[in-house]
Design a protein around this motif. Structure first.
Motif, PDB file in Angstrom:
ATOM      1  N   ALA A 171     -69.409  11.563   9.930  1.00  0.00           N
ATOM      2  CA  ALA A 171     -69.678  12.996   9.965  1.00  0.00           C
ATOM      3  C   ALA A 171     -68.451  13.843  10.276  1.00  0.00           C
ATOM      4  O   ALA A 171     -68.475  15.059  10.066  1.00  0.00           O
ATOM      5  CB  ALA A 171     -70.765  13.294  11.013  1.00  0.00           C
ATOM      6  N   ILE A 172     -67.365  13.213  10.780  1.00  0.00           N
ATOM      7  CA  ILE A 172     -66.205  14.005  11.198  1.00  0.00           C
ATOM      8  C   ILE A 172     -64.915  13.516  10.554  1.00  0.00           C
ATOM      9  O   ILE A 172     -64.158  14.300   9.987  1.00  0.00           O
ATOM     10  CB  ILE A 172     -66.053  13.983  12.737  1.00  0.00           C
ATOM     11  N   VAL A 173     -64.640  12.217  10.636  1.00  0.00           N
ATOM     12  CA  VAL A 173     -63.342  11.703  10.192  1.00  0.00           C
ATOM     13  C   VAL A 173     -63.255  11.565   8.672  1.00  0.00           C
ATOM     14  O   VAL A 173     -62.250  11.916   8.062  1.00  0.00           O
ATOM     15  CB  VAL A 173     -63.048  10.342  10.864  1.00  0.00           C
ATOM     16  N   ASP A 174     -64.295  11.046   8.061  1.00  0.00           N
ATOM     17  CA  ASP A 174     -64.286  10.769   6.626  1.00  0.00           C
ATOM     18  C   ASP A 174     -64.064  12.058   5.831  1.00  0.00           C
ATOM     19  O   ASP A 174     -64.842  13.011   5.930  1.00  0.00           O
ATOM     20  CB  ASP A 174     -65.617  10.140   6.216  1.00  0.00           C
ATOM     21  N   PRO A 175     -62.998  12.123   5.020  1.00  0.00           N
ATOM     22  CA  PRO A 175     -62.731  13.332   4.237  1.00  0.00           C
ATOM     23  C   PRO A 175     -63.794  13.578   3.165  1.00  0.00           C
ATOM     24  O   PRO A 175     -63.898  14.680   2.638  1.00  0.00           O
ATOM     25  CB  PRO A 175     -61.361  13.061   3.615  1.00  0.00           C
ATOM     26  N   ASN A 176     -64.583  12.563   2.845  1.00  0.00           N
ATOM     27  CA  ASN A 176     -65.642  12.706   1.848  1.00  0.00           C
ATOM     28  C   ASN A 176     -67.012  12.822   2.505  1.00  0.00           C
ATOM     29  O   ASN A 176     -68.005  12.288   2.003  1.00  0.00           O
ATOM     30  CB  ASN A 176     -65.617  11.480   0.911  1.00  0.00           C
ATOM     31  N   ARG A 177     -67.072  13.563   3.625  1.00  0.00           N
ATOM     32  CA  ARG A 177     -68.324  13.649   4.391  1.00  0.00           C
ATOM     33  C   ARG A 177     -69.377  14.533   3.731  1.00  0.00           C
ATOM     34  O   ARG A 177     -70.521  14.562   4.147  1.00  0.00           O
ATOM     35  CB  ARG A 177     -68.050  14.133   5.808  1.00  0.00           C
TER      36      ARG A 177
END
Length: 250
Positions: free
Chosen positions: A156-162
């Motif tokens: 929900a925060i780190v993944d750039p493809n959230r």
């Protein structure tokens, strides 16, 4: 995937590091203060076990959702296991991570001392294993709970493809912390956070099974960071020094 060591200059020569450590100390201090105070209040009011557990769960969930975005300068980790999870995924340097761990432990200890003073000297509850829960069971509980915490942080925060959850990371993470507290509270206290367990143990000098609250969360956090970064984030590796101007990591 590489993990960057960082340099000793990060400890003193970079203004962004000093600011990040200051914000991380304040946010961790406030988080532990709120969580411990809720626990002390539940015991003082002689609330039932379920009511007390719900009070702590709601307090922690609301705090994470509200304060983590405000701590964007440091990322608002509040938790050595979260820092390790980000280190394992290549988003923190080793030097910066060690500084964060020291910062978080100092903040937790100071928070517990303050709550003890403000409560008139009431005992600070420590995380303990529930009746019938062995040490290995406790470690596995904490691994699973912390893994799910880091899975939410990454997704929900780190993944750039959230995608659709963009901007909702702290709120969703707060919900997860609250849910995990309800699910695991009766078995281990659902720490998920070595710093949250360290402060009360230090202030009361009660180290019974304390190692469980380091081994479990750190394995769960580090393992999730490795797995998520390696299998689910589709981008080339780069080390992100946590100024986090685009949003908190937790």
């Amino acid at each position: 995937m590489k993990i960057a060591m960082g340099t000793s200059r990060e400890a003193a020569a970079q203004p962004d590091c000093i600011r990040a450590l200051g914000v991380e100390f304040i946010s961790t201090f406030l988080f532990v203060s709120a969580s411990v105070a809720a626990t002390v209040a539940a015991e003082k009011l002689e609330a039932g076990a379920l009511v007390g557990l719900m009070a702590v769960a709601v307090t922690q969930a609301l705090f994470v959702a509200a304060v983590v975005p405000a701590a964007h300068i440091s990322g608002g980790h509040l938790n050595p296991a979260v820092t390790l999870g980000l280190l394992a995924g290549g988003h923190m340097t080793v030097v910066r991570s060690v500084l964060y761990w020291i910062d978080q432990l100092l903040a937790s200890s100071a928070a517990c001392l303050l709550v003890q003073y403000l409560s008139g000297g009431l005992s600070i509850p420590v995380h303990t294993l529930g009746s019938g829960v062995g040490q290995l069971q406790g470690v596995i509980w904490e691994i699973v709970l912390t893994f799910s915490l880091l899975f939410t942080v990454y997704g929900a925060i780190v993944d750039p493809n959230r995608g659709a959850v963009d901007g909702l990371g702290p709120t969703l993470t707060g919900f997860l912390v609250g849910a995990n507290t309800i699910a695991g509270g009766a078995f281990t206290g659902a720490s998920m956070n070595p710093a949250r367990s360290f402060g009360p143990a230090l202030v009361t000098w009660n180290w019974t099974n304390h190692w469980v609250y380091w081994v479990g969360p750190m394995i769960g956090g580090g393992l999730c960071g490795l797995i998520y970064q390696k299998l689910f984030i589709t981008k080339s590796h780069h080390v992100l020094i946590p100024t986090h101007e685009d949003g908190a990591y937790l």
